[in-house]
Design an enzyme around this catalytic site. Structure first.
Site, PDB file in Angstrom:
ATOM      1  N   ARG A  99      -1.420  22.117  -4.174  1.00 55.70           N
ATOM      2  CA  ARG A  99      -2.377  21.301  -5.426  1.00 55.70           C
ATOM      3  C   ARG A  99      -1.560  20.477  -6.232  1.00 55.70           C
ATOM      4  O   ARG A  99      -2.035  20.089  -7.310  1.00 55.70           O
ATOM      5  CB  ARG A  99      -3.082  22.387  -5.956  1.00 55.70           C
TER       6      ARG A  99
ATOM      7  N   LYS B  98      -0.549   5.072  -6.219  1.00 53.76           N
ATOM      8  CA  LYS B  98      -1.498   5.230  -5.091  1.00 53.76           C
ATOM      9  C   LYS B  98      -0.911   5.986  -3.701  1.00 53.76           C
ATOM     10  O   LYS B  98       0.368   5.358  -3.586  1.00 53.76           O
ATOM     11  CB  LYS B  98      -2.023   4.018  -4.640  1.00 53.76           C
TER      12      LYS B  98
ATOM     13  N   GLU C 260       4.160  -9.906  -2.475  1.00 55.42           N
ATOM     14  CA  GLU C 260       3.401  -9.208  -3.377  1.00 55.42           C
ATOM     15  C   GLU C 260       3.649  -9.586  -4.686  1.00 55.42           C
ATOM     16  O   GLU C 260       2.807  -9.630  -5.718  1.00 55.42           O
ATOM     17  CB  GLU C 260       3.758  -7.522  -3.447  1.00 55.42           C
TER      18      GLU C 260
ATOM     19  N   LYS D 100       2.565  -4.628 -13.201  1.00 58.67           N
ATOM     20  CA  LYS D 100       1.637  -3.407 -12.733  1.00 58.67           C
ATOM     21  C   LYS D 100       1.487  -2.199 -13.809  1.00 58.67           C
ATOM     22  O   LYS D 100       0.619  -1.514 -13.613  1.00 58.67           O
ATOM     23  CB  LYS D 100       2.492  -2.896 -11.343  1.00 58.67           C
TER      24      LYS D 100
ATOM     25  N   GLU E   3      -8.409   2.585 -10.606  1.00 57.91           N
ATOM     26  CA  GLU E   3      -9.098   1.584  -9.929  1.00 57.91           C
ATOM     27  C   GLU E   3     -10.756   1.448  -9.905  1.00 57.91           C
ATOM     28  O   GLU E   3     -11.318   1.422  -8.884  1.00 57.91           O
ATOM     29  CB  GLU E   3      -8.349   1.506  -8.520  1.00 57.91           C
TER      30      GLU E   3
ATOM     31  N   ARG F 138      -7.957  -3.033 -12.035  1.00 55.65           N
ATOM     32  CA  ARG F 138      -6.784  -2.683 -11.113  1.00 55.65           C
ATOM     33  C   ARG F 138      -7.240  -3.479  -9.977  1.00 55.65           C
ATOM     34  O   ARG F 138      -5.945  -3.729  -9.110  1.00 55.65           O
ATOM     35  CB  ARG F 138      -6.461  -1.295 -11.069  1.00 55.65           C
TER      36      ARG F 138
ATOM     37  N   ASN G  72      -5.652  -6.454  -5.621  1.00 53.70           N
ATOM     38  CA  ASN G  72      -6.093  -6.404  -4.220  1.00 53.70           C
ATOM     39  C   ASN G  72      -6.153  -7.826  -3.714  1.00 53.70           C
ATOM     40  O   ASN G  72      -6.791  -8.087  -2.647  1.00 53.70           O
ATOM     41  CB  ASN G  72      -7.342  -5.499  -3.738  1.00 53.70           C
TER      42      ASN G  72
ATOM     43  N   HIS H  49      -5.974  -8.854  -0.188  1.00 46.54           N
ATOM     44  CA  HIS H  49      -6.029  -7.687   0.601  1.00 46.54           C
ATOM     45  C   HIS H  49      -7.129  -7.388   1.615  1.00 46.54           C
ATOM     46  O   HIS H  49      -7.216  -7.060   2.280  1.00 46.54           O
ATOM     47  CB  HIS H  49      -5.986  -6.475  -0.222  1.00 46.54           C
TER      48      HIS H  49
ATOM     49  N   HIS I  37      -5.854  -6.634   4.941  1.00 48.89           N
ATOM     50  CA  HIS I  37      -5.960  -5.371   5.571  1.00 48.89           C
ATOM     51  C   HIS I  37      -6.907  -5.554   6.784  1.00 48.89           C
ATOM     52  O   HIS I  37      -6.386  -5.139   7.908  1.00 48.89           O
ATOM     53  CB  HIS I  37      -6.947  -4.410   4.823  1.00 48.89           C
TER      54      HIS I  37
ATOM     55  N   HIS J   4       2.741  -5.812   6.004  1.00 45.44           N
ATOM     56  CA  HIS J   4       1.727  -5.864   4.985  1.00 45.44           C
ATOM     57  C   HIS J   4       1.830  -7.191   3.967  1.00 45.44           C
ATOM     58  O   HIS J   4       0.615  -7.684   3.901  1.00 45.44           O
ATOM     59  CB  HIS J   4       2.001  -4.565   4.100  1.00 45.44           C
TER      60      HIS J   4
HETATM   61  N1  LIG Z   1       0.745   2.905  -2.707  1.00 49.69           N
HETATM   62  C1  LIG Z   1       0.946   1.662  -2.884  1.00 49.69           C
HETATM   63  O1  LIG Z   1       0.292   0.915  -4.105  1.00 49.69           O
HETATM   64  C2  LIG Z   1       1.016   0.397  -1.875  1.00 49.69           C
HETATM   65  C3  LIG Z   1       1.164  -0.997  -2.385  1.00 49.69           C
HETATM   66  C4  LIG Z   1       1.489  -2.063  -1.362  1.00 49.69           C
HETATM   67  C5  LIG Z   1       1.783  -1.497  -0.066  1.00 49.69           C
HETATM   68  N2  LIG Z   1       1.739  -0.010   0.270  1.00 49.69           N
HETATM   69  C6  LIG Z   1       2.026   0.401   1.675  1.00 49.69           C
HETATM   70  O2  LIG Z   1       3.138   0.273   1.922  1.00 49.69           O
HETATM   71  C7  LIG Z   1       3.698   0.187   3.387  1.00 49.69           C
HETATM   72  C8  LIG Z   1       4.584  -0.805   3.461  1.00 49.69           C
HETATM   73  O3  LIG Z   1       5.884  -0.851   3.175  1.00 49.69           O
HETATM   74  P1  LIG Z   1       7.078  -1.402   3.133  1.00 49.69           P
HETATM   75  O4  LIG Z   1       7.032  -3.045   3.463  1.00 49.69           O
HETATM   76  O5  LIG Z   1       8.294  -0.871   2.198  1.00 49.69           O
HETATM   77  O6  LIG Z   1       7.488  -0.884   4.656  1.00 49.69           O
HETATM   78  P2  LIG Z   1       8.296   0.251   5.270  1.00 49.69           P
HETATM   79  O7  LIG Z   1       8.262   1.408   4.463  1.00 49.69           O
HETATM   80  O8  LIG Z   1       7.877   0.508   6.717  1.00 49.69           O
HETATM   81  O9  LIG Z   1       9.939  -0.276   5.233  1.00 49.69           O
HETATM   82  C9  LIG Z   1       9.991  -1.380   6.208  1.00 49.69           C
HETATM   83  C10 LIG Z   1      11.288  -1.079   7.024  1.00 49.69           C
HETATM   84  O10 LIG Z   1      12.748  -1.305   6.382  1.00 49.69           O
HETATM   85  C11 LIG Z   1      13.340   0.081   6.448  1.00 49.69           C
HETATM   86  N3  LIG Z   1      14.265   0.181   5.133  1.00 49.69           N
HETATM   87  C12 LIG Z   1      13.754   0.557   4.261  1.00 49.69           C
HETATM   88  N4  LIG Z   1      14.687   0.392   3.065  1.00 49.69           N
HETATM   89  C13 LIG Z   1      15.666  -0.102   3.797  1.00 49.69           C
HETATM   90  C14 LIG Z   1      16.840  -0.720   3.150  1.00 49.69           C
HETATM   91  N5  LIG Z   1      17.510  -0.362   1.905  1.00 49.69           N
HETATM   92  N6  LIG Z   1      17.692  -1.196   4.040  1.00 49.69           N
HETATM   93  C15 LIG Z   1      17.563  -1.359   5.339  1.00 49.69           C
HETATM   94  N7  LIG Z   1      16.276  -1.063   5.653  1.00 49.69           N
HETATM   95  C16 LIG Z   1      15.332  -0.466   4.932  1.00 49.69           C
HETATM   96  C17 LIG Z   1      12.530   1.284   6.979  1.00 49.69           C
HETATM   97  O11 LIG Z   1      13.169   2.094   7.266  1.00 49.69           O
HETATM   98  C18 LIG Z   1      11.407   0.328   7.723  1.00 49.69           C
HETATM   99  O12 LIG Z   1      11.835   0.350   9.109  1.00 49.69           O
HETATM  100  C19 LIG Z   1       2.406  -0.013   3.756  1.00 49.69           C
HETATM  101  O13 LIG Z   1       1.869   1.261   4.401  1.00 49.69           O
HETATM  102  C20 LIG Z   1       1.357  -0.284   2.839  1.00 49.69           C
HETATM  103  O14 LIG Z   1       0.104  -0.012   2.903  1.00 49.69           O
HETATM  104  C21 LIG Z   1       1.361   0.807  -0.891  1.00 49.69           C
END
Ligand SMILES: NC(=O)c1ccc[n+]([C@@H]2O[C@H](COP(=O)([O-])OP(=O)(O)OC[C@H]3O[C@@H](n4cnc5c(N)ncnc54)[C@H](O)[C@@H]3O)[C@@H](O)[C@H]2O)c1
Length: 382
Positions: free
Chosen positions: A144, A166, A208, A250, A260, A264, A268, A271, A275, A288
């Site tokens: 939990r 999130k 972003e 942020k 949200e 907030r 989006n 988005h 999405h 993304h």
């Molecule tokens: N929680 C939120 O508020 C929020 C906001 C925006 C996006 N997201 C989510 O984030 C995700 C996308 O995240 P992302 O773009 O970071 O992609 P990701 O986490 O898939 O990372 C991208 C790639 O880069 C590699 N990588 C990571 N750090 C590295 C480094 N320092 N050096 C070399 N390679 C590295 C990873 O292993 C992966 O292959 C999506 O699922 C999206 O929905 C969440």
């Protein structure tokens, strides 16, 4: 630099600090010894203070991805050790969006149970947005809720996903459909980790930052217009600047509306269509940030159509996106396909989608738009 995410409500205090520096992980080597000799850096004190106020006393369970583990697995372990944190296990997951799934979440639970992690222990989410969202959701739900910290390693995670609480996983019916608002106890951003990032990944995160500038901060947008080449060439100072700006923006938005329920959703911007693009690509071949870039241009054009902004605002958004190497053209799916994909989004009710629209650079407006209107506009635009 330290930024406070102030979430001190009457019922509970979910506040935490974001630390943004260069070399946090590497600089910690022998820091404890230097400290004993009275020769310790400002960053060490600051990091130690943040970890202490995060209340991290127990054992740690690090969750990371293959690539990040190969590059920095030893560094994160050394970092935690240097600050007196006991590492229990490092759990390495495959790279990619597919890992943000029930299957891998279940594997995490198995390991947490096997290792007998308790409420006094904590999780370290060490990776990009995929790892942050997944590990955060595991932390939110295991027993939990156990404590967790974010140590993001991509630009996207630095500026967006690691801050704000999130967490979640994808479902085959749609992205982020299962999740929880669950705040980390601290976010540690070491800008040096970005050096190994693929350029496409860096630019993906840049999308972003464009989003924050476009709808919330005209000054930041102007900075991006002038400095995008430096930023996407990994210039450390400009990266630190945009990460600080983005995290401050942020933090302020999340302070106002943690769950949200109102403002907030401005985050989006781009988005709704973004999405849908990701879903139509089945989350493969498009990132993304790339998808939301297409979505931001679409939202800007939609804003112009509704008389909310002039053509120069649309051009500014489009030019920055194009110049920084992000995709600008809407992929050739049919309006029906887009609309069906958008209907799965959380921002949708009976026959309307809530859009974040742009009035001028730095200013936004929310509008609920009918499916039919969006369908016709898609028809015009594709
Ligand atoms: N929680 C939120 O508020 C929020 C906001 C925006 C996006 N997201 C989510 O984030 C995700 C996308 O995240 P992302 O773009 O970071 O992609 P990701 O986490 O898939 O990372 C991208 C790639 O880069 C590699 N990588 C990571 N750090 C590295 C480094 N320092 N050096 C070399 N390679 C590295 C990873 O292993 C992966 O292959 C999506 O699922 C999206 O929905 C969440």
């Amino acid at each position: 630099m330290k930024i406070r995410v102030d979430l001190n409500l009457s019922s509970c205090d979910n506040s935490y600090d974001i630390l943004i520096e260069s070399g946090i992980l590497k600089n910690c080597i022998n820091a404890a010894e230097r400290r004993r000799n009275g020769n310790c850096s400002f960053e060490y004190e600051e990091t130690a203070g943040i970890l202490k106020s995060a209340g991290l006393k127990g054992r740690t369970f690090i969750i990371t991805s293959e690539t990040v583990n190969g590059l920095y697995g030893k560094d994160i372990s050394a970092f935690l050790k240097e600050y007196g944190v006991k590492e229990e296990a490092i759990f390495v997951l495959p790279d990619g969006e597919k890992t943000k799934s029930l299957e891998y979440l279940s594997r995490i639970y198995d390991r947490l149970i096997e290792k007998k992690l308790e409420r006094s222990d904590f999780i370290v989410a060490f990776g990009g947005g995929v790892i942050g969202d997944l590990a955060g959701f595991a932390a939110a739900t295991y027993l939990r809720g156990i404590k967790f910290i974010q140590v993001p390693t991509t630009l996207l995670a630095d500026v967006d996903s690691s801050v704000g609480g999130k967490t979640g996983i994808d479902h085959h019916a749609g992205k982020n459909l299962i999740g929880a608002f669950y705040q980390p106890k601290a976010v540690i951003i070491d800008v040096d980790l970005l050096k190994t990032l693929d350029k496409r990944e860096l630019i993906n995160g840049f999308a972003e930052v464009i989003k924050y500038g476009a709808v919330l901060d005209a000054e930041l947008f102007a900075y991006l217009e002038t400095n995008y080449e430096k930023i996407i060439s990994f210039d450390k100072d400009s990266l630190i600047h945009i990460i600080q700006k983005s995290c401050s923006i942020k933090a302020a938005i999340v302070k106002e509306d943690e769950k949200e329920e109102g403002v907030r959703s401005v985050l989006n911007f781009g988005h709704s269509l973004g999405h849908a693009v990701e879903a139509l690509y089945n989350y493969e071949g498009i990132k993304h940030g790339e998808a939301i870039s297409i979505g931001m241009i679409f939202a800007a054009k939609l804003s112009k159509k509704l008389g909310l902004c002039f053509e120069d605002t649309v051009s500014k958004v489009k030019n920055l996106i194009k110049n920084s190497g992000l995709p600008a053209d809407i992929p050739k799916f049919s309006p029906e396909q887009y609309l069906n994909a958008m209907k799965l989004d959380k921002k949708v009710n009976e026959r309307q989608i809530k859009f974040v629209l742009i009035k001028e650079i730095g200013k936004f407006e929310f509008k609920k738009l009918d499916f039919d209107f969006i369908h016709d506009f898609l028809n015009e635009t594709i």
